[in-house]
Each structure stands twice: as structure tokens, then as C-alpha cells.
Design an enzyme around this catalytic site. Structure first.
Site, short mmCIF file in Angstrom:
data_model
loop_
_atom_site.label_atom_id
_atom_site.label_comp_id
_atom_site.label_asym_id
_atom_site.label_seq_id
_atom_site.Cartn_x
_atom_site.Cartn_y
_atom_site.Cartn_z
N LYS A 133 24.28 -0.95 24.18
CA LYS A 133 24.99 -1.07 25.52
C LYS A 133 24.51 -2.21 26.29
CE LYS A 133 27.28 3.39 26.03
NZ LYS A 133 27.37 5.26 25.92
N ASP A 175 32.79 4.51 33.84
CA ASP A 175 33.21 5.40 32.14
C ASP A 175 33.88 6.75 32.44
OD1 ASP A 175 32.09 5.55 29.05
OD2 ASP A 175 30.16 7.12 29.83
N GLN A 200 24.92 8.72 30.44
CA GLN A 200 25.03 8.12 29.51
C GLN A 200 24.25 9.97 28.95
OE1 GLN A 200 25.13 6.05 26.64
NE2 GLN A 200 24.97 8.15 25.06
#
Ligand code: NAP
Length: 309
Positions: A58, A125, A102
Site C-alpha cells: 500500500k 477504508d 491494518q
């Protein structure tokens, strides 16, 4: 079964590459027009090797798109308060436009508490209650990256309007199944969500013009489950032993060779949905920066993303 599958192969890797190119152009324009460089912070708690790989990719891909990015690492022993504090600090930092935590977090940390500290306007996200609420209300916001990627791939085959089509989503996770069900409903599909307590999955699947498999079970969906001509989107990423002893390979939730004989179009694994996820993260980060800078999204954000979120 072997030979060329009759189904059209949905080349997620190619669509994702095009999306990354468009995002990179949008980033360059935003910088030239407004001096604004989108910034992503990826929060990683602990040293889970798979998470390390995801975070590195990422950070690398954001850099390649011309954005600023940083991995914010905390030890596995960090307390919940410390992680919440870090996310709150990033939420208040004007140079950070997008924040991604994460998952999974270590067991002693409640992900809900951490996400509650994340500013909704930086939730690239799409996992905060604010983002989920906006999606379910049909209001603009951040759509989680994997469902957004699936929606873009489906639009490439079926177009933006799904009126008159039946969609069946196998799996109801917060990350994939539920938000994708909401997106498909938003596009006027008639949506059925299925899960481990659903009866007659096979019959249900066979009624679908659009079938999404997001269950995490290798080869779960067989060719006989598929309506001829259906669009099949395989979200599953499962590691199984390969023919070479000691090696593994990735397979989806759909028995690809069988399904490709029946489907009209199908995503492969790998190179199907997977590459779309990171490309959509880049797009969401660009969107966060554009909105934060008061710039019009239509000038900077790829059309496919605007149409699907
Ligand atoms: P998850 O949180 O484990 O959810 C799995 C869902 O499948 C649950 O709703 C579960 O039902 C349902 N399910 C499990 N077994 C079933 C069965 N036998 N029959 C019917 N439904 C069943 O998984 P996820 O996070 O959504 O991920 C799903 C798959 O997608 C995994 O392989 C994952 O690795 C992959 N994935 C890929 C990407 C990508 O970028 N391509 C991103 C995220 C995830 P219940 O709710 O009843 O338990």
C-alpha cells in the site's frame, strides 16, 4: 475441464492498472492546480507477516501514484489507548488525508474503539460507522475498497444500472458482503445476501444474474451453481497446496474451470478482484484530499469511481 473458457475473463489487473493511471493523473493535476499532495497514513500494530506485506505494498503504490504515504508502526504490546491516541493524532493532522488501520489488530484491542477515533472524512477504508451509514443511506461517502472494486468490475460488464437483474452475494462480512450488497441495491439490482445459515445456497446462486462469492472457502461455488450467462465475481483469496510439493497457490471461492464453462463473465484468482482493492484505496485517498481541499471531485476523481461510490 480445460481449453479456452467460453466465459469472458474479467481482467481485474488491467482495470486496476488503468484506474491507478487515472488516479496518478488526478494527483498530478491536484498538485499543479492547488499545491495539494494527498497523504495516506497506514497504521500497523504488531508484526503479522501478511499485514507487513499488505502495508508495504500500500505504501509503495501510494508513492507510485504521486501521493505521500507513511506506515505508522506500533508494537504488538501497544495498549488500546495508545492505538486510539495515534489514530486520533493522525485524524487531527492536516497533512494526512486518509487513514487506514491494518486489520486484524492484536486480540487485546477492540477494532470498534480504534475506528471510532478515526475522522470520517479520512476513512478511506470505509469501515467507520459513519461511512457504513452513508453507504446504506445512499449518501456520498467512502465505500470500502474491495466492494468498490467489485462494483467497478461489474459495471464494466453489466453497465451502471442493474435494474431488472438479480444479484446474490455469498458472504455477509462487514468488509465485503454487506457493503457490496448495499452498492448493488443502490444500482437497482434485486439483491439477496446469503451466509452460513442460508438454506439451498445452490438453488439461490443459480437464480443470480450477478453472483458474488465472498466466503473464504476454496472452490466452494461449483459450475452447477451458476446460471448460464451470469456474471461471476470471485472475491475469495485462499492459499492451498500446489501440485509442486511444499508449495502453495492462490485460489478463489469459485471452482474456476467449471464456472467458466457456464458463466457469461468471470473474475479469475489471482488478477481479478485482488488488484482492484489497492487501486480503490488510492482512489479513495485522492477523493479524501480533493474534498479536504474544497476541490470539485469531478475534476480529479476517475469517472468509474465516481459512478460506483
Ligand atoms: P469473513 O469475514 O470470514 O466472512 C465470510 C462470510 O462467508 C460470512 O458471512 C460467512 O457466513 C460466509 N460463509 C462462510 N462459510 C459459508 C458457507 N459454508 N456457506 C455460506 N456462507 C458461508 O470473510 P471476508 O473478509 O468477507 O472475506 C471473504 C473472502 O474474500 C476471503 O477468502 C478473503 O481472503 C477474501 N478477501 C479478498 C479481498 C480482495 O482484495 N480480493 C479482500 C477481502 C477479503 P456467516 O456470517 O454466517 O458466518
Amino acid at each position: 475441464m480445460s481449453g479456452t473458457p467460453p466465459a469472458r475473463l474479467i481482467d481485474g489487473a488491467a482495470v486496476a492498472a488503468e484506474l491507478r493511471r487515472e488516479v496518478k493523473e488526478g494527483v498530478a493535476r491536484l498538485k499543479a492546480d492547488r499545491g495539494l499532495v494527498p497523504g495516506l497514513a497506514v497504521v500497523l500494530v504488531g508484526e503479522d507477516p501478511a499485514s507487513e506485506v499488505y502495508v508495504r505494498s500500500k505504501v509503495r503504490e501510494t508513492g507510485e501514484a504521486g501521493m505521500a504515504s507513511a506506515a505508522v508502526r506500533l508494537p504488538a504490546t501497544a495498549s488500546e489507548a495508545e492505538v486510539v491516541g495515534e489514530v486520533a493524532r493522525l485524524s487531527a493532522d492536516p497533512a494526512v488525508h486518509g487513514i487506514l488501520v491494518q486489520m486484524p489488530l492484536p486480540a487485546h484491542i477492540d477494532p470498534a474503539r480504534v475506528l471510532d477515533a478515526l475522522a470520517p472524512e479520512k476513512d478511506v477504508d470505509g469501515l467507520t460507522p459513519a461511512s457504513a451509514g452513508r453507504l446504506f443511506l445512499g449518501r456520498p461517502g467512502f465505500v470500502p475498497c474491495t466492494p468498490l472494486g467489485c462494483r467497478i468490475l461489474i459495471a464494466g460488464i453489466r453497465g451502471q444500472s442493474l435494474a431488472g437483474l438479480r444479484a446474490v452475494v455469498l458472504g455477509r462480512s462487514i468488509l465485503v458482503g454487506r457493503p457490496l450488497g448495499a452498492l448493488l441495491l443502490q444500482s437497482d439490482a434485486t439483491v439477496t445476501m446469503a451466509h452460513s445459515r442460508t438454506g439451498d445456497l445452490e438453488g439461490l446462486a443459480r437464480s443470480a444474474d450477478i453472483l458474488v462469492a465472498a466466503v473464504g472457502r476454496p472452490g466452494f461455488v461449483r459450475g452447477s451453481w451458476i446460471k448460464p450467462g451470469a456474471t461471476v465475481v470471485d472475491v475469495g483469496i485462499n492459499r492451498v497446496p500446489s501440485e509442486t510439493p511444499g508449495k502453495t497457490r492462490l485460489v478463489g471461492d469459485v471452482a474456476f474451470d467449471e464456472a467458466a464453462q457456464v458463466a457469461g463473465a468471470i473474475t479469475p484468482v489471482p488478477k481479478g478482484v485482488g488488484p482492484m482493492t489497492v487501486a480503490c484505496l488510492l482512489a479513495n485517498t485522492l477523493k479524501a484530499a480533493v474534498v479536504a481541499g474544497g476541490a470539485p471531485v469531478e475534476s480529479y476523481l476517475p469517472m468509474s469511481v465516481r459512478a460506483s461510490s
